[in-house]
Design an enzyme around this catalytic site. Sequence first.
Site, mmCIF file in Angstrom:
data_model
loop_
_atom_site.group_PDB
_atom_site.id
_atom_site.type_symbol
_atom_site.label_atom_id
_atom_site.label_comp_id
_atom_site.label_asym_id
_atom_site.label_seq_id
_atom_site.Cartn_x
_atom_site.Cartn_y
_atom_site.Cartn_z
ATOM 1 N N TRP A 12 0.823 -1.203 0.000
ATOM 2 C CA TRP A 12 0.000 0.000 0.000
ATOM 3 C C TRP A 12 0.859 1.256 0.000
ATOM 4 O O TRP A 12 0.567 2.227 -0.708
ATOM 5 C CB TRP A 12 -0.974 -0.010 1.161
ATOM 6 C CG TRP A 12 -1.933 1.146 1.208
ATOM 7 C CD1 TRP A 12 -2.281 1.878 2.297
ATOM 8 C CD2 TRP A 12 -2.695 1.708 0.112
ATOM 9 N NE1 TRP A 12 -3.199 2.846 1.961
ATOM 10 C CE2 TRP A 12 -3.470 2.756 0.623
ATOM 11 C CE3 TRP A 12 -2.783 1.406 -1.245
ATOM 12 C CZ2 TRP A 12 -4.322 3.524 -0.158
ATOM 13 C CZ3 TRP A 12 -3.627 2.175 -2.042
ATOM 14 C CH2 TRP A 12 -4.383 3.214 -1.495
ATOM 15 N N ARG A 32 12.681 0.157 5.324
ATOM 16 C CA ARG A 32 13.591 -0.242 6.401
ATOM 17 C C ARG A 32 14.754 -1.078 5.868
ATOM 18 O O ARG A 32 15.900 -0.926 6.308
ATOM 19 C CB ARG A 32 12.821 -1.038 7.461
ATOM 20 C CG ARG A 32 13.672 -1.452 8.654
ATOM 21 C CD ARG A 32 12.845 -2.231 9.675
ATOM 22 N NE ARG A 32 11.768 -1.423 10.212
ATOM 23 C CZ ARG A 32 11.920 -0.551 11.207
ATOM 24 N NH1 ARG A 32 13.116 -0.371 11.747
ATOM 25 N NH2 ARG A 32 10.895 0.145 11.639
ATOM 26 N N LYS A 107 -4.984 1.488 8.503
ATOM 27 C CA LYS A 107 -6.357 1.157 8.884
ATOM 28 C C LYS A 107 -6.331 0.180 10.052
ATOM 29 O O LYS A 107 -6.512 -1.018 9.894
ATOM 30 C CB LYS A 107 -7.110 0.565 7.688
ATOM 31 C CG LYS A 107 -7.225 1.528 6.510
ATOM 32 C CD LYS A 107 -7.918 0.917 5.316
ATOM 33 C CE LYS A 107 -8.018 1.908 4.167
ATOM 34 N NZ LYS A 107 -8.678 1.336 2.972
ATOM 35 N N ALA A 141 -4.398 -2.613 -3.156
ATOM 36 C CA ALA A 141 -3.176 -2.006 -3.680
ATOM 37 C C ALA A 141 -2.847 -2.440 -5.102
ATOM 38 O O ALA A 141 -2.549 -1.603 -5.964
ATOM 39 C CB ALA A 141 -2.010 -2.317 -2.740
ATOM 40 N N LYS A 192 -14.269 -2.342 8.633
ATOM 41 C CA LYS A 192 -14.501 -3.203 7.462
ATOM 42 C C LYS A 192 -13.521 -4.367 7.450
ATOM 43 O O LYS A 192 -13.824 -5.438 6.917
ATOM 44 C CB LYS A 192 -14.437 -2.392 6.169
ATOM 45 C CG LYS A 192 -13.103 -1.673 5.919
ATOM 46 C CD LYS A 192 -12.081 -2.531 5.217
ATOM 47 C CE LYS A 192 -10.747 -1.831 5.166
ATOM 48 N NZ LYS A 192 -9.696 -2.639 4.495
ATOM 49 N N SER A 255 -7.554 -9.065 -0.652
ATOM 50 C CA SER A 255 -7.639 -8.522 0.702
ATOM 51 C C SER A 255 -6.898 -9.416 1.689
ATOM 52 O O SER A 255 -7.161 -10.611 1.785
ATOM 53 C CB SER A 255 -9.109 -8.396 1.130
ATOM 54 O OG SER A 255 -9.223 -8.264 2.528
ATOM 55 N N ARG A 256 -5.986 -8.808 2.454
ATOM 56 C CA ARG A 256 -5.234 -9.567 3.454
ATOM 57 C C ARG A 256 -6.147 -10.084 4.564
ATOM 58 O O ARG A 256 -5.971 -11.187 5.067
ATOM 59 C CB ARG A 256 -4.131 -8.682 4.046
ATOM 60 C CG ARG A 256 -2.974 -8.431 3.110
ATOM 61 C CD ARG A 256 -2.042 -7.365 3.642
ATOM 62 N NE ARG A 256 -2.555 -6.026 3.379
ATOM 63 C CZ ARG A 256 -1.954 -4.916 3.744
ATOM 64 N NH1 ARG A 256 -0.810 -4.964 4.414
ATOM 65 N NH2 ARG A 256 -2.456 -3.734 3.464
ATOM 66 N N ASN A 257 -7.128 -9.266 4.955
ATOM 67 C CA ASN A 257 -8.034 -9.684 6.026
ATOM 68 C C ASN A 257 -8.969 -10.791 5.557
ATOM 69 O O ASN A 257 -9.257 -11.728 6.303
ATOM 70 C CB ASN A 257 -8.823 -8.475 6.533
ATOM 71 C CG ASN A 257 -7.923 -7.456 7.205
ATOM 72 O OD1 ASN A 257 -7.514 -7.634 8.341
ATOM 73 N ND2 ASN A 257 -7.591 -6.397 6.489
#
Length: 368
Positions: A12, A32, A107, A141, A192, A255-257
């Site tokens: 993202w 990083r 989020k 993304a 969400k 979606s990761r979730n």
Amino acid sequence: MTRVAVLGAGSWGTTFGKILADGGANVVMWARRPELANEIHTGKRNTKYLPGINLPRTMTATSHLGEALEGADQVYLSIPSQSLRENLASVRPLLGGSSVPVVSLMKGVEKRTGLRMSQVIEQALGCDPARIAVASGPNLALEIAQEQPTAAVISSISPETAEVVARAARNRYFRSFVNTDVIGTEFGGVLKNLIAVAIGIVDGVGYGENTKASIITRGLVEMTDFAVAQGAQPETLQGLAGLGDLIATCQSPLSRNNTAGRLLGQGYKFQDVVAQMQQTAEGLASVAPILQLAKASGVQMPIVEQVKRVLDGTMNPREIAPHLTTDDDTPQGERTQNGQAGSGGALWRSLQRAFDQLRHGGRGSGLA
């Protein structure tokens, strides 16, 4: 050229850097890991997080935080929510007395405190909240990186901050709207994720479209009731940061979730799901603090409650049916708790606003 720093080079963060660069900004990414910064800087690629995507020539990258922030006109943060405060401890001395906008792309809520990301930014940077903005909406993304048209909302308590960020975050495939309801915009993005985990669970179990549609619909009710109890405007949950993001996150395998929930539904334990996920699924860490806030506000969230029970291992995923949960057998009304009969509820107010804009030739009297 506006000089922009984006801290965090996951999918993202890199995608939003591309959005800004394609909108005309000079973007410096901070990663990083030096090898990732070098790949973005020299190869204009991020093969781990955005395979197959060519990044703009106006995007550079560094692993040195000071170099990324030097001379930045705007700073965007795309860091896992649970490590945000720790990272901002290093950012604060580098920003000094700067007055540049700071934009949250995250989020989640901080697990220890239950604070929204804008609140963590305000505390950790000692930052005037009028300088802080948040971006939310249906933001998968990879699709956006592929330049598939979409929209988002930029929210700040300062209309001027929201507008200056929205002007930077728009191009031929990405449109940014604005509002001043930071609470609703942030909680829409958080909540969400929790409903998407539930959808993933029932999908992993093998339930069909009726089950998923029921949970999405009742999930929006839970989202609205919770957010309004925290001080949000109900209309925000009917917009891009609420309904729009909910639809995209619940229906997409990107979606990761949703993916995390699907693994849970297939019988994987929580620890195994975390181990398999290459990126952070913010919804998993947000369940407990959201339920604590809901309890304190007197808001019932049966969907999120059952997700927690699956995460804890106290409920078989096949038994999840939060849209059927009631305190007794008395038929319940479908309306949200905040939808008062006299006002017609949030949806009716949204329709009224649309009609008003049409009557004025498409020109709204306030923020979009």
